[in-house]
Enzyme design. Structure first.
Site, PDB file in Angstrom:
ATOM      1  CE1 TYR A 109      -3.651   2.590   0.787  1.00 58.19           C
ATOM      2  CE2 TYR A 109      -1.863   3.630   2.001  1.00 58.19           C
ATOM      3  CZ  TYR A 109      -3.108   3.703   1.416  1.00 58.19           C
ATOM      4  OH  TYR A 109      -3.801   4.874   1.442  1.00 58.19           O
ATOM      5  CD  GLU A 197      -5.814   4.527  -1.405  1.00 57.34           C
ATOM      6  OE1 GLU A 197      -5.975   4.620  -0.174  1.00 57.34           O
ATOM      7  OE2 GLU A 197      -6.713   4.168  -2.178  1.00 57.34           O
TER       8      GLU A 197
END
Ligand code: GDP
Ligand code: MN
Length: 388
Positions: A109, A197
């Site tokens: 992530y 992101e």
């Protein structure tokens, strides 16, 4: 403002983030064409909607033939996907992105957000991706690596290396991570983004890093100086209530309740929403009608709020400083007559020309419920909702 995955990938790729090859399609035929053109054996067909959690909602399909790609695209087009982020009404798919399949060794992530506490861009990473960051933060808070960037210096290389090591990357992957981090930071800073992101950022079987998903949001107040970003807007993905309000120049946010609100000033609007909740009701929206609101503007605000079929009661709360209560009252009366309102309308006026305003409401002969204080107004609205 949010943009689609394929748009975010294009931006990030231009800054230097490696992404798989892919193509955007508006039809199943076009999707199959992209697969044929790219070649290979595995493709991923991905619904382009402004939301994460598409994988779990069936919006990401792995395909092993051109026919499968065509069928996957055909089933996605026109489908309304309900994800953990869209709300129950979901979002409709009008575009799909076809990507070559990637051999994944590890999912990570990576996110860049504005940290309001430190007033800086914060980079967040985790060696385990795939999961949503909210889940990860709740279940494995220790797995998160955080780093704050000093805007005067920018993202330093040593800092990026530290971050990469903290994620437990192998030495050979550290320079690749540094490239990705610096590219994301540049894109964020240069385009007035509020969020970048990549989830998942993967390590491929051959040891390379690659962004398999990407999201970017932008500061709406900076769009005037980012025309290329503003062009990426996709109105089909926005709340139609909010898009219409924006066109009318109103500051409006749609919510889930049934008490429609028209208020002046963001602070008073927030306080009123709190009071409605305290009185046991649920606001249908936030709406700041602004200062110096003319009767026409009040009418437009009414139209916007009542465009939401859920609204059962209308609450007007004005503390007039720059505003004039008589103008507001005139606007309310006009709205009542023009829009043929039958639901209860609660009005609380205070401040400039309040006596004139109240006189206009009284002289109208309309069944408008008046209130003296904010608390009264909220109670009246909730009571009227219960009776409606
Ligand atoms: P999201 O659910 O909206 O966040 O959509 P993602 O693009 O992140 O896709 C969800 C999941 O599908 C990812 O976490 C991956 O595990 C998987 N996925 C996405 N793209 C690929 C790909 O190219 N190859 C493979 N094997 N899996 C993929
Ligand atoms: Mn994702």
């Amino acid at each position: 403002m949010d943009i689609h995955e394929y748009q975010a990938k294009e931006i990030l790729a231009r800054s230097g983030v490696p992404i798989p090859r892919g193509g955007l399609a508006y039809s199943p035929e076009q999707a199959a064409f992209h697969a044929r053109e790219m070649g290979g054996k595995v493709w991923v067909v991905k619904a382009q909607i402004h939301s994460g959690g598409r994988g779990k909602a069936g919006g990401v399909k792995i395909c092993r033939s051109e026919d499968e790609v065509r069928d996957a695209a055909a089933s996605l087009f026109g489908q309304t996907l309900v994800t953990a982020q869209t709300g129950p009404q979901g979002k409709c798919v009008y575009r799909v992105y076809v990507e070559e399949g990637t051999d994944i060794a590890q999912e990570m992530y990576l996110g860049l957000v504005l940290d309001r506490k430190s007033e800086r861009i914060m980079i967040v990473g985790a060696a385990e991706g795939g999961m949503s960051i909210e889940e990860l933060a709740a279940e494995k808070p220790d797995a998160l690596v955080r780093m704050v960037v000093d805007p005067a210096v920018g993202l330093a290389e040593y800092q990026s290396r530290e971050f990469a090591f903290a994620l437990g990357l192998a030495p050979g992957q550290v320079p690749k991570m540094v490239t990705v981090l610096r590219a994301c930071y540049r894109a964020y800073r240069d385009l007035d983004a509020t969020m970048v992101e990549i989830n998942p950022l993967v390590v491929t079987a051959s040891g390379d890093l690659m962004a398999l998903d990407a999201k970017m949001s932008f500061d709406t107040n900076a769009l005037f100086r980012r025309p290329a970003v503003a062009e990426l807007r996709d109105r089909s993905q926005e709340d139609p209530r909010e898009a219409a309000a924006q066109d009318a120049g109103l500051n409006y946010v749609g919510l889930d309740g049934d008490i429609g609100c028209m208020i002046n000033g963001a602070g008073l609007a927030m306080a009123t929403m709190d009071m409605i909740k305290q009185a046991g009701g649920e606001p249908a929206n936030f709406l700041d009608v602004g200062g110096g609101a003319s009767p026409e503007r009040v009418l437009r605000a009414f139209r916007t709020v009542l465009g939401d079929a859920r609204v059962r009661v209308m609450l007007v709360n004005i503390f007039a400083g720059i505003n004039r209560c008589d103008w507001i009252a005139e606007g309310v009366v006009q709205a009542y007559r023009t829009l043929g309102i039958t639901m209860p309308v609660v009005v609380r006026l205070s401040g400039t020309n309040v006596d004139e305003g109240r006189a206009i409401l009284a002289a109208s002969g309309l069944p408008i419920i008046t209130a003296d204080t904010l608390a009264d107004a909220a109670r009246e609205a909730v009571a009227a909702r219960a009776a409606a």
